[in-house]
Write a protein that holds these residues in place. Structure first.
Motif, PDB file in Angstrom:
ATOM      1  N   ARG A 193       0.867  -1.343   0.133  1.00  0.00           N
ATOM      2  CA  ARG A 193      -0.095  -0.032  -0.082  1.00  0.00           C
ATOM      3  C   ARG A 193       0.780   1.361  -0.109  1.00  0.00           C
ATOM      4  N   VAL A 194       1.996   1.190   0.723  1.00  0.00           N
ATOM      5  CA  VAL A 194       2.872   2.381   0.832  1.00  0.00           C
ATOM      6  C   VAL A 194       3.396   2.756  -0.388  1.00  0.00           C
ATOM      7  N   SER A 195       4.018   1.426  -1.079  1.00  0.00           N
ATOM      8  CA  SER A 195       4.438   1.786  -2.579  1.00  0.00           C
ATOM      9  C   SER A 195       3.312   2.160  -3.623  1.00  0.00           C
ATOM     10  N   MET A 196       1.849   2.052  -3.467  1.00  0.00           N
ATOM     11  CA  MET A 196       0.899   2.449  -4.164  1.00  0.00           C
ATOM     12  C   MET A 196       1.131   4.038  -3.862  1.00  0.00           C
ATOM     13  N   VAL A 197       1.393   4.741  -2.766  1.00  0.00           N
ATOM     14  CA  VAL A 197       1.280   6.121  -2.314  1.00  0.00           C
ATOM     15  C   VAL A 197       2.506   6.731  -3.110  1.00  0.00           C
ATOM     16  N   VAL A 198       3.802   6.081  -2.896  1.00  0.00           N
ATOM     17  CA  VAL A 198       4.815   6.518  -3.461  1.00  0.00           C
ATOM     18  C   VAL A 198       4.824   6.700  -4.829  1.00  0.00           C
ATOM     19  N   SER A 199       4.396   5.643  -5.458  1.00  0.00           N
ATOM     20  CA  SER A 199       4.201   5.634  -6.968  1.00  0.00           C
ATOM     21  C   SER A 199       3.390   6.792  -7.516  1.00  0.00           C
ATOM     22  N   ASN A 200       2.277   7.177  -6.635  1.00  0.00           N
ATOM     23  CA  ASN A 200       1.306   8.068  -7.114  1.00  0.00           C
ATOM     24  C   ASN A 200       1.983   9.495  -6.981  1.00  0.00           C
ATOM     25  N   ILE A 201       2.681   9.572  -5.894  1.00  0.00           N
ATOM     26  CA  ILE A 201       3.507  10.946  -5.843  1.00  0.00           C
ATOM     27  C   ILE A 201       4.178  11.181  -6.971  1.00  0.00           C
ATOM     28  N   LEU A 202       5.135  10.094  -7.105  1.00  0.00           N
ATOM     29  CA  LEU A 202       6.226  10.394  -8.300  1.00  0.00           C
ATOM     30  C   LEU A 202       5.591  10.565  -9.673  1.00  0.00           C
ATOM     31  N   LYS A 203       4.321   9.719  -9.992  1.00  0.00           N
ATOM     32  CA  LYS A 203       3.751   9.962 -11.205  1.00  0.00           C
ATOM     33  C   LYS A 203       3.149  11.287 -11.518  1.00  0.00           C
ATOM     34  N   ASN A 204       2.827  11.873 -10.319  1.00  0.00           N
ATOM     35  CA  ASN A 204       2.063  13.003 -10.478  1.00  0.00           C
ATOM     36  C   ASN A 204       2.859  14.284 -10.668  1.00  0.00           C
ATOM     37  N   ALA A 205       4.165  14.175  -9.755  1.00  0.00           N
ATOM     38  CA  ALA A 205       5.353  15.148  -9.702  1.00  0.00           C
ATOM     39  C   ALA A 205       5.618  15.299 -11.100  1.00  0.00           C
ATOM     40  N   LEU A 206       5.997  14.095 -11.696  1.00  0.00           N
ATOM     41  CA  LEU A 206       6.617  14.053 -13.234  1.00  0.00           C
ATOM     42  C   LEU A 206       5.718  14.741 -14.211  1.00  0.00           C
ATOM     43  N   GLU A 207       4.503  14.247 -14.103  1.00  0.00           N
ATOM     44  CA  GLU A 207       3.464  14.916 -14.980  1.00  0.00           C
ATOM     45  C   GLU A 207       3.434  16.693 -14.690  1.00  0.00           C
ATOM     46  N   ALA A 208       3.582  16.889 -13.560  1.00  0.00           N
ATOM     47  CA  ALA A 208       3.545  18.446 -13.380  1.00  0.00           C
ATOM     48  C   ALA A 208       4.913  19.174 -13.656  1.00  0.00           C
ATOM     49  N   CYS A 209       5.840  18.472 -14.060  1.00  0.00           N
ATOM     50  CA  CYS A 209       7.008  19.151 -14.386  1.00  0.00           C
ATOM     51  C   CYS A 209       7.317  19.392 -15.558  1.00  0.00           C
ATOM     52  N   GLY A 210       6.746  18.874 -16.552  1.00  0.00           N
ATOM     53  CA  GLY A 210       6.907  19.156 -18.084  1.00  0.00           C
ATOM     54  C   GLY A 210       8.484  18.510 -18.357  1.00  0.00           C
TER      55      GLY A 210
END
Length: 213
Positions: free
Chosen positions: A121-138
């Motif tokens: 479950r914690v891996s899901m949280v971290v994965s979500n954070i990284l995915k959305n950060a990359l999408e926001a960075c351009g």
């Protein structure tokens, strides 16, 4: 650890799968018919409407897919975990697409950070954070990760150089609101916390916290 992680994030998997199946099938049918209608009607005004409908259908499908991933994730046993190891594993998933050393930087020398919880479950949280950060960075993403601990527990901060929350509400920043809700629910199930805010100098910072066992 405060609370029972398994009980706090439990979802009726069988019921969720049935619901997702019943909803996703008609969405796919509607999208297929939109594609067929567009072939019969090439007017620009109508094409814009078709594109708008298609975008909303795709967004609905994305929400359902994300919920399905959460609902079908195995309910692991609560055990001692290393937050650094979990984060590093998720970072390395991006190695084929990114130069990991340039995009992801660890701000501290910590090479372990122990807590008690469900690593899946914690891996899901971290994965979500990284995915959305990359999408926001351009085009030139930079994500700085700081892992530390004190007498209260273990923390991890993720700072990016993307658009901050002033440009997008927290629920919009996380692709869809359900992603943010799932992360918060998982962290609450661990007796911890999930915070998201604008970072000083621009970008966004997400902090997760796990209490001492």
């Amino acid at each position: 650890m405060r609370g029972d992680t398994a009980a706090a994030v439990e979802i009726d998997t069988e019921m969720s799968a049935a619901l997702l199946h019943e909803v996703k099938n008609p969405l796919a049918l509607v999208r297929a018919n939109i594609d067929l209608l567009e072939l019969d009607d090439a007017e620009d005004a109508h094409r814009k409407r078709f594109d708008a409908i298609r975008r909303e259908l795709d967004r609905a499908n994305e929400i359902l897919t994300e919920f399905a991933a959460f609902a079908s994730a195995p309910q692991g046993e609560t055990r001692e975990c290393d937050l650094y190891e979990i984060i590093l594993e998720q970072v390395m998933r991006y190695a084929p697409a990114y130069s990991v050393g340039d995009v992801f930087r660890f701000a501290s020398d910590t090479d372990y950070a122990l807590f008690t919880g469900d690593p899946a479950r914690v891996s899901m949280v971290v994965s979500n954070i990284l995915k959305n950060a990359l999408e926001a960075c351009g085009a030139n993403p930079l994500i700085t990760i700081d892992i530390y601990s004190d007498e209260r527990g273990v923390y991890a901060e993720f700072r990016d150089n993307g658009r901050g929350l002033r440009a997008a509400r927290p629920d919009k920043r996380f692709s869809n609101g359900i992603g943010l809700s799932i992360c918060r629910k998982i962290m609450a199930g661990h007796g911890g916390g999930f915070e998201i805010a604008d970072a000083e100098g621009g970008g966004c910072v997400v902090r997760i916290f796990f209490p001492q066992a």
